[in-house]
Design a protein around this motif. Structure first.
Motif, mmCIF file in Angstrom:
data_model
loop_
_atom_site.group_PDB
_atom_site.id
_atom_site.type_symbol
_atom_site.label_atom_id
_atom_site.label_comp_id
_atom_site.label_asym_id
_atom_site.label_seq_id
_atom_site.Cartn_x
_atom_site.Cartn_y
_atom_site.Cartn_z
ATOM 1 N N ALA A 1 -13.739 -19.254 6.293
ATOM 2 C CA ALA A 1 -13.803 -20.716 6.322
ATOM 3 C C ALA A 1 -13.350 -21.260 7.672
ATOM 4 N N GLY A 2 -12.304 -20.655 8.254
ATOM 5 C CA GLY A 2 -11.844 -21.080 9.575
ATOM 6 C C GLY A 2 -12.883 -20.828 10.646
ATOM 7 N N MET B 1 -17.488 -23.167 14.163
ATOM 8 C CA MET B 1 -18.897 -23.240 14.547
ATOM 9 C C MET B 1 -19.507 -24.589 14.171
ATOM 10 N N ALA B 2 -19.108 -25.130 13.031
ATOM 11 C CA ALA B 2 -19.624 -26.426 12.604
ATOM 12 C C ALA B 2 -19.214 -27.525 13.583
ATOM 13 N N GLN B 3 -18.013 -27.387 14.145
ATOM 14 C CA GLN B 3 -17.494 -28.407 15.055
ATOM 15 C C GLN B 3 -17.983 -28.231 16.489
ATOM 16 N N ARG C 1 -27.057 -19.201 24.689
ATOM 17 C CA ARG C 1 -27.405 -18.196 23.681
ATOM 18 C C ARG C 1 -26.943 -18.646 22.296
ATOM 19 N N LYS C 2 -27.769 -18.420 21.318
ATOM 20 C CA LYS C 2 -27.472 -18.825 19.951
ATOM 21 C C LYS C 2 -26.505 -17.833 19.302
ATOM 22 N N ILE C 3 -25.500 -18.353 18.585
ATOM 23 C CA ILE C 3 -24.512 -17.519 17.902
ATOM 24 C C ILE C 3 -24.882 -17.400 16.436
ATOM 25 N N GLU C 4 -24.946 -16.183 15.952
ATOM 26 C CA GLU C 4 -25.201 -15.928 14.534
ATOM 27 C C GLU C 4 -24.002 -15.208 13.938
ATOM 28 N N MET D 1 -12.680 -17.491 16.857
ATOM 29 C CA MET D 1 -13.998 -17.959 17.278
ATOM 30 C C MET D 1 -13.908 -18.725 18.600
ATOM 31 N N HIS D 2 -12.824 -19.469 18.785
ATOM 32 C CA HIS D 2 -12.648 -20.167 20.063
ATOM 33 C C HIS D 2 -12.591 -19.154 21.211
#
Length: 396
Positions: A55-56, A61-63, A71-74, A316-317
């Protein structure tokens, strides 16, 4: 972390490792998509741990969008069910078949199981959950954004001694995270002028704390340091009160994970007054954190974010910023080198990555459990800035 037994993992590279040597080309810089694989426990007793982490990561990614350096992140999420062998198998599939460029690691046993694969394929791996100090020693491709038990225990021991504690008894679950936390607390407390009355090891499964609490009381300590899984912390605190130890003058203290923000709302008022040392509280007084908590609760059925969620959010950051620094290149060595020394403001406060150890450096807060607006929170009382893992500092 204090939620799962530590398994001693005997290594050797698993079958199929020869294929991993060729996988480095799977990290090709020309790929349009950068695949990030998260190997987390999503089912079973420890399912809440992995769910907070995922969830974190998804909230970040949503923000911040799903494109970095053009480049796109998957994000590819897989459930290891807290089983190290599952983690090895899943990681191999992600690296060889899915051509993931970066891994996100979970629980200590699972992360240790990934080390041979990560070393062979040279895959940058962000440790988002494990708090055991030895983890980053197992691979030069491991970088941690979570915490270490030693950071919390050492700060708490020093604070306790300076706050008047002279004689401490330890009650810790009989597993490696408990051993690590108890050992660091004892050494730090003694170095600060205190003494350890006794260190009691409690069975991990279905413990009855009553006899251990009575034995602790008989030793007449002024402080009781506890390290047990979060799910057991409320039970221990309740028995502490029921046996009258709260009236005996004995202070109850422990690491931040025993006052987990996800579990605190369901705990009894026996937790009120407990002192913990931790790196994150949902009550951390910053605008960034207030926004983070509000966004997390909105996205997750009003569940309160905990220290695991923010560890993955920061993970993720770190991945995004490393990709920015490399211009989108996913070579493992380049990514890890970019991660070293990075610093930023997190919902937990300021943090960075130690360039020598690849360990997280962050504030450790002394907190007291209080009831605010009808809910229990860990409220910060004192801040210890930029704490490094003391075991790594000592061994440099």
């Amino acid at each position: 972390m204090s939620r799962t037994p530590f398994a001693v993992l005997v290594g050797g590279v698993i079958g199929g490792v020869l294929a991993l040597a060729a996988v480095q080309s799977g990290h090709a810089q020309t790929q349009d998509v950068v695949k990030v694989g998260l190997v987390m426990p999503l089912t079973g007793v420890l399912g809440p741990v992995g769910k907070q982490a995922v969830a974190g990561a998804r909230l970040y990614m949503a923000q911040h969008g799903d494109t970095v350096a053009g480049r796109k992140i998957e994000l590819i999420v897989r459930d290891d069910a807290s089983v190290p062998d599952n983690a090895k198998r899943i990681a191999q599939e992600l690296i060889v078949n899915d051509k993931i460029a970066i891994l996100g690691g979970g629980l200590t046993p699972s992360v240790l199981a990934l080390a041979p694969l990560v070393n062979e394929s040279k895959t940058a791996t962000v440790v988002m959950v494990s708090g055991t100090s030895i983890v980053t020693d197992r691979s030069p491709y491991f970088v941690r954004t979570s915490w270490t038990h030693a950071q919390q225990a050492s700060v708490l021991a020093g604070w306790a001694a300076r706050s008047g504690s002279k004689r401490a008894t330890i009650i810790a679950s009989d597993w490696t995270p408990g051993h690590e936390a108890a050992g660091v607390f004892a050494a730090s407390f003694i170095a600060a002028g205190g003494s350890i009355v006794e260190a009691l090891k409690v069975p991990l499964a279905n413990p009855d704390f009553a006899p251990f609490l009575q034995r602790a009381r008989d030793g007449n300590p002024d402080t009781l340091f506890i390290f047990v899984p979060t799910s057991q912390a409320g039970i221990l605190a309740k028995q502490f009160v029921e046996r009258g130890l709260d009236k005996s003058g004995i202070k109850l203290i422990g690491p931040g994970d025993i006052a987990d923000d996800e579990d605190l709302p369901g705990m009894s008022d026996a937790m009120i007054g407990m002192i913990t040392a931790g790196f994150y509280s949902a009550y951390h007084p910053s605008d960034l954190n207030r926004d983070y908590v509000a966004a997390f609760r909105k996205a997750n059925a009003n569940v309160r974010p905990n220290f695991i969620s923010v560890s993955a959010y920061d993970g993720m950051h770190l991945i995004y910023q490393a990709l920015h620094a490399t211009g989108g290149r996913t070579n493992g060595d380049a990514l890890v080198e970019a991660m070293k020394g990075m610093a930023w403001e997190s919902p937990r406060g300021p943090m960075s990555i130690d360039p020598k150890t690849r360990e997280v450096v962050h504030n450790i807060y002394i907190r007291k459990v209080e009831k605010i607006g009808g809910e229990l929170y860990s409220v910060e009382q004192e801040t210890f800035q930029a704490i490094k893992d003391p075991t790594k500092v000592a061994n440099r």
